[in-house]
Design an enzyme around this catalytic site. Structure first.
Site, PDB file in Angstrom:
ATOM      1  N   TYR A 230       0.997  -1.350  -0.033  1.00 16.45           N
ATOM      2  CA  TYR A 230       0.110   0.015  -0.100  1.00 16.45           C
ATOM      3  C   TYR A 230       0.836   1.223  -0.008  1.00 16.45           C
ATOM      4  O   TYR A 230       1.844   1.320   0.523  1.00 16.45           O
ATOM      5  CB  TYR A 230      -0.999   0.041   1.482  1.00 16.45           C
ATOM      6  CG  TYR A 230      -0.199   0.116   2.370  1.00 16.45           C
ATOM      7  CD1 TYR A 230       0.144   1.495   3.129  1.00 16.45           C
ATOM      8  CD2 TYR A 230       0.302  -0.968   3.227  1.00 16.45           C
ATOM      9  CE1 TYR A 230       0.809   1.585   4.127  1.00 16.45           C
ATOM     10  CE2 TYR A 230       0.944  -0.961   4.218  1.00 16.45           C
ATOM     11  CZ  TYR A 230       1.366   0.624   4.901  1.00 16.45           C
ATOM     12  OH  TYR A 230       1.769   0.752   5.924  1.00 16.45           O
ATOM     13  N   PHE A 240       1.799   9.558   3.659  1.00 17.42           N
ATOM     14  CA  PHE A 240       1.790   9.660   5.187  1.00 17.42           C
ATOM     15  C   PHE A 240       2.295   8.120   5.560  1.00 17.42           C
ATOM     16  O   PHE A 240       2.770   8.076   6.539  1.00 17.42           O
ATOM     17  CB  PHE A 240       0.484   9.897   5.899  1.00 17.42           C
ATOM     18  CG  PHE A 240      -0.973   9.006   5.465  1.00 17.42           C
ATOM     19  CD1 PHE A 240      -0.976   7.946   5.866  1.00 17.42           C
ATOM     20  CD2 PHE A 240      -1.708   9.629   4.465  1.00 17.42           C
ATOM     21  CE1 PHE A 240      -2.132   6.981   5.554  1.00 17.42           C
ATOM     22  CE2 PHE A 240      -2.672   9.087   3.984  1.00 17.42           C
ATOM     23  CZ  PHE A 240      -2.876   7.769   4.505  1.00 17.42           C
ATOM     24  N   ILE A 275      -8.494   0.438   9.395  1.00 20.89           N
ATOM     25  CA  ILE A 275      -9.654   1.241   9.451  1.00 20.89           C
ATOM     26  C   ILE A 275     -10.965   0.438   8.655  1.00 20.89           C
ATOM     27  O   ILE A 275     -10.484  -0.344   7.925  1.00 20.89           O
ATOM     28  CB  ILE A 275      -9.073   2.451   8.896  1.00 20.89           C
ATOM     29  CG1 ILE A 275      -8.657   2.373   7.494  1.00 20.89           C
ATOM     30  CG2 ILE A 275      -8.422   3.353   9.685  1.00 20.89           C
ATOM     31  CD1 ILE A 275      -8.277   3.577   6.502  1.00 20.89           C
TER      32      ILE A 275
END
Length: 346
Positions: A230, A240, A275
């Site tokens: 990812y 980030f 998440i």
């Protein structure tokens, strides 16, 4: 019996730490205008637990008294022993919908609530030592040992607790609707800017995804262990996090040679280990697929800022690759009356 939940941010004890040190309030426009002498409580009454208080212009109407099953809106000014203003709600807005709760420790200013009514002004002196003892840690330097915290309260309204809860729920609903609108605007702007508007699909939850390379075979299901590469960015392109070494170097997030970091990330699907946007998004992909996931803040980190790289209510963009997955199974349900780790795993 009706049960009301106290909003944590509005506990009177918690208000002590919502301060802005060293800032003076406008004494001409609020009820803290009378200057407090250092630790001088002449003319004050004192509770059995040692809290000093003085009610000014008391409203004798018992129908307007603050008690169980009621809530208040009020202004609050907090001062330390030097008369420095550390919090002043007059500079922003009143504190609303504080629901009555009984005192929880010696020195809790909730003890004074039984004495106040709508329209009252009250000055309260609480020992910083008592507060520190309850906290289990020292008070901030602005409240040295042996000094008192002074609260200046102006009670604006007393109302039924049910009315306060309705206002709290309404505010939460309106805030969530605004966040969802902002998320939608951010996602659609990003898709348009990147020329992906015609390729993107969405789910009922608000997740958008674009499959850039279709894999083969089955899709993973809940409880399967998935392996993924990812690259996580904000909609402005700022990186980030990533487990792709080349992307980390390019985005200034490289952590040096680290074989554990730069390898497929694994987690169990549907177990809330990641998440919600990931739990939902990875389940849409076949093994070997590559995709772009546009995760609204409601499926990401919500109102929480995650360090300096992810501001609160951020829409997140992930380039993901489902490299592999292994079939799993649901965990065994614990027998009634037992919990994990209690020694009864039968």
């Amino acid at each position: 019996m009706r049960k009301y939940y106290i909003l944590p941010a509005l506990t009177l004890f918690g208000l002590l730490f919502m301060t802005s040190c060293g800032k003076k309030g406008n004494d001409e426009n609020n009820d803290s205008s009378q200057q407090s002498s250092k630790e001088d409580f002449t003319g004050f009454e004192q509770t059995p637990t040692g809290i000093y208080y003085k009610v000014i212009n008391h409203n004798p109407d018992t129908a307007k008294a603050f008690k169980f099953d009621r809530a208040i809106d009020f202004h609050l000014v907090v001062k330390n022993y030097k008369d420095s203003v550390l919090q002043n709600s007059y500079e922003k807005e009143p504190i609303k919908n504080f629901i009555y709760q009984p005192p929880r420790f010696k020195g809790d200013i909730s003890e004074i609530m039984q004495y106040i009514s709508e329209g009252d002004s009250v000055v309260i002196g609480v020992s910083s030592d008592s507060t520190a003892k309850y906290q289990g840690r020292p008070m901030p330097p602005t409240f040295p040992k042996g000094t008192y915290v002074r609260y200046f309260m102006k009670i604006l309204k007393v109302k039924p607790a049910a009315e306060a809860m309705a206002e709290i729920e309404k505010a939460k609903t309106e805030a969530l609707q605004k966040v969802r609108r902002d998320d939608s605007i951010a996602i659609h702007s990003y898709l348009k800017e990147k020329g992906l508007a015609d390729k993107a699909k969405s789910t009922p939850s608000g997740l958008y995804y674009v499959i850039t390379e279709e894999g083969t075979g089955e899709r993973p299901e809940k409880h399967d262990t998935v392996y993924t590469n990812y690259v996580g960015k904000l909609t402005n392109g700022n990186l980030f996090d990533t487990n792709v070494e080349e992307a980390a170097k390019k985005g200034g997030k490289y952590q040096g040679p680290n074989p554990k970091k730069y390898q497929p990330f694994k987690f169990i699907l549907g177990r809330q280990q990641v998440i919600r946007g990931w739990d939902e998004g990875l389940a849409l992909l076949k093994k070997g697929s590559k995709a772009i996931l546009l995760v609204p803040s409601t499926l990401g980190y919500g109102p929480r800022a995650m360090g300096k790289d992810i501001p609160a209510n951020s829409t997140l963009v992930f380039d993901v690759e489902l490299t592999d997955f292994k079939k799993g199974k649901a965990p065994k349900a614990m027998p009634k009356g037992h919990s994990k780790g209690d020694g009864h795993n039968h």
